[in-house]
Write a protein that holds these residues in place. Structure first.
Motif, PDB file in Angstrom:
ATOM      1  N   GLY A  77      -5.598   2.536   2.620  1.00  0.00           N
ATOM      2  CA  GLY A  77      -5.949   1.592   3.676  1.00  0.00           C
ATOM      3  C   GLY A  77      -6.881   2.205   4.701  1.00  0.00           C
ATOM      4  N   GLY A  78      -7.476   1.356   5.517  1.00  0.00           N
ATOM      5  CA  GLY A  78      -8.375   1.827   6.563  1.00  0.00           C
ATOM      6  C   GLY A  78      -9.553   2.590   5.985  1.00  0.00           C
ATOM      7  N   THR A  79      -9.836   3.744   6.536  1.00  0.00           N
ATOM      8  CA  THR A  79     -10.954   4.571   6.076  1.00  0.00           C
ATOM      9  C   THR A  79     -10.506   5.677   5.116  1.00  0.00           C
ATOM     10  OG1 THR A  79     -10.696   6.021   8.002  1.00  0.00           O
ATOM     11  CG2 THR A  79     -12.228   4.159   8.212  1.00  0.00           C
ATOM     12  N   SER A  80      -9.347   5.511   4.504  1.00  0.00           N
ATOM     13  CA  SER A  80      -8.831   6.530   3.593  1.00  0.00           C
ATOM     14  C   SER A  80      -9.763   6.721   2.404  1.00  0.00           C
ATOM     15  CB  SER A  80      -7.443   6.139   3.076  1.00  0.00           C
ATOM     16  OG  SER A  80      -6.525   5.991   4.131  1.00  0.00           O
ATOM     17  N   ASP A  81      -9.852   7.935   1.925  1.00  0.00           N
ATOM     18  CA  ASP A  81     -10.562   8.216   0.684  1.00  0.00           C
ATOM     19  C   ASP A  81      -9.915   7.408  -0.432  1.00  0.00           C
ATOM     20  OD1 ASP A  81     -11.277   9.438  -1.840  1.00  0.00           O
ATOM     21  OD2 ASP A  81     -11.962  11.184  -0.726  1.00  0.00           O
ATOM     22  N   PRO A  82     -10.695   6.723  -1.270  1.00  0.00           N
ATOM     23  CA  PRO A  82     -10.110   5.899  -2.335  1.00  0.00           C
ATOM     24  C   PRO A  82      -9.216   6.672  -3.298  1.00  0.00           C
ATOM     25  CG  PRO A  82     -12.426   5.365  -2.043  1.00  0.00           C
ATOM     26  CD  PRO A  82     -12.159   6.579  -1.200  1.00  0.00           C
ATOM     27  N   THR A 142      11.200   3.806  -4.469  1.00  0.00           N
ATOM     28  CA  THR A 142      10.174   2.986  -3.823  1.00  0.00           C
ATOM     29  C   THR A 142      10.572   2.691  -2.378  1.00  0.00           C
ATOM     30  OG1 THR A 142       9.604   1.957  -5.928  1.00  0.00           O
ATOM     31  CG2 THR A 142       8.898   0.821  -3.937  1.00  0.00           C
ATOM     32  N   PHE A 143       9.575   2.721  -1.492  1.00  0.00           N
ATOM     33  CA  PHE A 143       9.764   2.424  -0.072  1.00  0.00           C
ATOM     34  C   PHE A 143       8.766   1.348   0.329  1.00  0.00           C
ATOM     35  CE2 PHE A 143      10.847   6.759  -1.037  1.00  0.00           C
ATOM     36  CZ  PHE A 143      12.059   6.966  -0.392  1.00  0.00           C
ATOM     37  N   THR A 144       9.186   0.415   1.185  1.00  0.00           N
ATOM     38  CA  THR A 144       8.320  -0.699   1.568  1.00  0.00           C
ATOM     39  C   THR A 144       8.136  -0.738   3.086  1.00  0.00           C
ATOM     40  OG1 THR A 144      10.218  -2.213   1.644  1.00  0.00           O
ATOM     41  CG2 THR A 144       9.012  -2.072  -0.430  1.00  0.00           C
ATOM     42  N   GLY A 145       6.942  -1.180   3.495  1.00  0.00           N
ATOM     43  CA  GLY A 145       6.656  -1.338   4.912  1.00  0.00           C
ATOM     44  C   GLY A 145       7.116  -2.696   5.425  1.00  0.00           C
ATOM     45  N   ALA A 146       7.276  -2.836   6.707  1.00  0.00           N
ATOM     46  CA  ALA A 146       6.909  -1.830   7.700  1.00  0.00           C
ATOM     47  C   ALA A 146       7.967  -0.725   7.769  1.00  0.00           C
ATOM     48  CB  ALA A 146       6.739  -2.465   9.076  1.00  0.00           C
ATOM     49  N   LEU A 147       7.469   0.523   7.817  1.00  0.00           N
ATOM     50  CA  LEU A 147       8.352   1.674   7.870  1.00  0.00           C
ATOM     51  C   LEU A 147       7.637   2.781   8.620  1.00  0.00           C
ATOM     52  CD1 LEU A 147      10.943   3.201   6.947  1.00  0.00           C
ATOM     53  CD2 LEU A 147       9.682   3.835   4.874  1.00  0.00           C
ATOM     54  N   ARG A 180       2.698   8.105  -4.169  1.00  0.00           N
ATOM     55  CA  ARG A 180       1.691   7.065  -4.365  1.00  0.00           C
ATOM     56  C   ARG A 180       1.860   6.020  -3.265  1.00  0.00           C
ATOM     57  NH1 ARG A 180      -0.927   5.181  -9.357  1.00  0.00           N
ATOM     58  NH2 ARG A 180       0.285   6.797 -10.439  1.00  0.00           N
ATOM     59  N   VAL A 181       0.765   5.636  -2.625  1.00  0.00           N
ATOM     60  CA  VAL A 181       0.799   4.653  -1.535  1.00  0.00           C
ATOM     61  C   VAL A 181      -0.182   3.534  -1.840  1.00  0.00           C
ATOM     62  CG1 VAL A 181       0.320   4.267   0.915  1.00  0.00           C
ATOM     63  CG2 VAL A 181       1.473   6.356   0.194  1.00  0.00           C
ATOM     64  N   THR A 182       0.240   2.288  -1.644  1.00  0.00           N
ATOM     65  CA  THR A 182      -0.654   1.131  -1.741  1.00  0.00           C
ATOM     66  C   THR A 182      -0.675   0.433  -0.388  1.00  0.00           C
ATOM     67  OG1 THR A 182       1.150  -0.291  -2.529  1.00  0.00           O
ATOM     68  CG2 THR A 182      -0.188   0.810  -4.193  1.00  0.00           C
ATOM     69  N   ALA A 183      -1.868   0.041   0.061  1.00  0.00           N
ATOM     70  CA  ALA A 183      -2.012  -0.551   1.384  1.00  0.00           C
ATOM     71  C   ALA A 183      -1.441  -1.963   1.458  1.00  0.00           C
ATOM     72  CB  ALA A 183      -3.486  -0.563   1.787  1.00  0.00           C
ATOM     73  N   GLY A 184      -1.440  -2.689   0.353  1.00  0.00           N
ATOM     74  CA  GLY A 184      -0.965  -4.064   0.376  1.00  0.00           C
ATOM     75  C   GLY A 184      -1.995  -4.991   0.991  1.00  0.00           C
ATOM     76  N   SER A 185      -1.717  -6.285   0.981  1.00  0.00           N
ATOM     77  CA  SER A 185      -2.677  -7.287   1.453  1.00  0.00           C
ATOM     78  C   SER A 185      -2.481  -7.680   2.916  1.00  0.00           C
ATOM     79  CB  SER A 185      -2.579  -8.542   0.580  1.00  0.00           C
ATOM     80  OG  SER A 185      -1.263  -9.076   0.620  1.00  0.00           O
ATOM     81  N   GLN A 186      -1.361  -7.307   3.530  1.00  0.00           N
ATOM     82  CA  GLN A 186      -1.096  -7.736   4.909  1.00  0.00           C
ATOM     83  C   GLN A 186      -1.869  -6.912   5.941  1.00  0.00           C
ATOM     84  OE1 GLN A 186       3.007  -8.508   6.034  1.00  0.00           O
ATOM     85  NE2 GLN A 186       3.618  -8.765   3.893  1.00  0.00           N
ATOM     86  N   SER A 187      -2.013  -5.609   5.686  1.00  0.00           N
ATOM     87  CA  SER A 187      -2.683  -4.738   6.663  1.00  0.00           C
ATOM     88  C   SER A 187      -3.614  -3.758   5.959  1.00  0.00           C
ATOM     89  CB  SER A 187      -1.639  -3.961   7.479  1.00  0.00           C
ATOM     90  OG  SER A 187      -0.709  -4.823   8.101  1.00  0.00           O
ATOM     91  N   PRO A 188      -4.566  -4.261   5.159  1.00  0.00           N
ATOM     92  CA  PRO A 188      -5.430  -3.331   4.407  1.00  0.00           C
ATOM     93  C   PRO A 188      -6.348  -2.511   5.291  1.00  0.00           C
ATOM     94  CG  PRO A 188      -6.264  -5.575   4.246  1.00  0.00           C
ATOM     95  CD  PRO A 188      -4.928  -5.664   4.929  1.00  0.00           C
TER      96      PRO A 188
END
Length: 218
Positions: A77-82, A142-147, A180-188
């Protein structure tokens, strides 16, 4: 990169509760051997464990060993390296045990910190196998946001599923871990990350050992 063993000083819980057989008729695990086990870190590879950031220590009572990391972080997410969404580390350990004993990893404790935006997810995964063995144990959490908190995960293995080191043969033990982290669609547009670290900047991953006698050679 530390290639030798760092002896002593491991912060480890006792093994007994982790490996007590659920079936009363199951064999009872032997006490750990009185002699020290010796573990050498043969090779370390992966984006989560750059050179010089990993070490191994054995507990004084031979019931556990600890792997410490200081630069294990995945983010998205954000400006993270892909490519930063996944980090991994493969440890190849040479484990020398006293003659007449064999061992298995009965449980493993992982700790870290996660800052996951709403809709983001984090995954911690590990696998364990002996060199030349077809038996591989996989565990995922697995862990889910918001966290925004410390996280902890424990892998446990039932007695019948333990993968024992072959008796009388030196086989390296391999541990593969992954974040492994995925940004998701709510706060990309916002960064989410997950680390294996603690307040002092290191992760202490503790692997608890079970022991048993090897059968006498014919």
């Amino acid at each position: 990169m530390p290639a030798g063993l760092l002896l002593g000083g491991a912060t480890a819980a006792l093994l007994a509760t982790a490996v007590t057989p659920a079936n009363p008729s199951s064999p009872v695990f032997d006490d750990p051997p009185p002699d020290k086990i010796v573990i050498n870190l043969a090779t370390v590879n992966g984006s989560g464990c750059p050179a010089g950031t990993t070490a191994v220590a054995v507990s004084e009572d031979n019931t556990a060993f600890t792997v410490t990391y200081s630069d294990y972080l995945a983010q998205a997410g954000g400006t993270s390296d892909p490519t930063a969404f996944r980090r991994n580390c493969q440890l190849n350990l040479v484990v020398h045990v006293p003659q007449g004993f064999t061992y298995a990893v009965a449980s493993a404790d992982y700790r870290g910190f996660a800052a996951l935006q709403p809709g983001a997810t984090g995954l911690q995964r590990a696998s364990y196998y002996f060199q030349g063995s077809s038996q591989t144990a996989y565990k995922s959490h697995t862990f889910t946001g918001a966290l925004n908190d410390n996280w902890q995960a424990t892998d446990t293995t039932d007695w019948a599923q333990l993968v024992w080191a072959p008796c009388g043969v030196q086989r390296n033990f391999n541990i593969n871990t992954e974040l492994r982290v995925t940004a998701g669609s709510q706060s990309p547009g916002k960064v989410s990350f997950m680390t294996m670290d603690s307040t002092d900047g290191d992760i202490s991953t503790v692997y608890h050992l079970a022991w048993k006698d090897c059968p006498p050679r014919a």
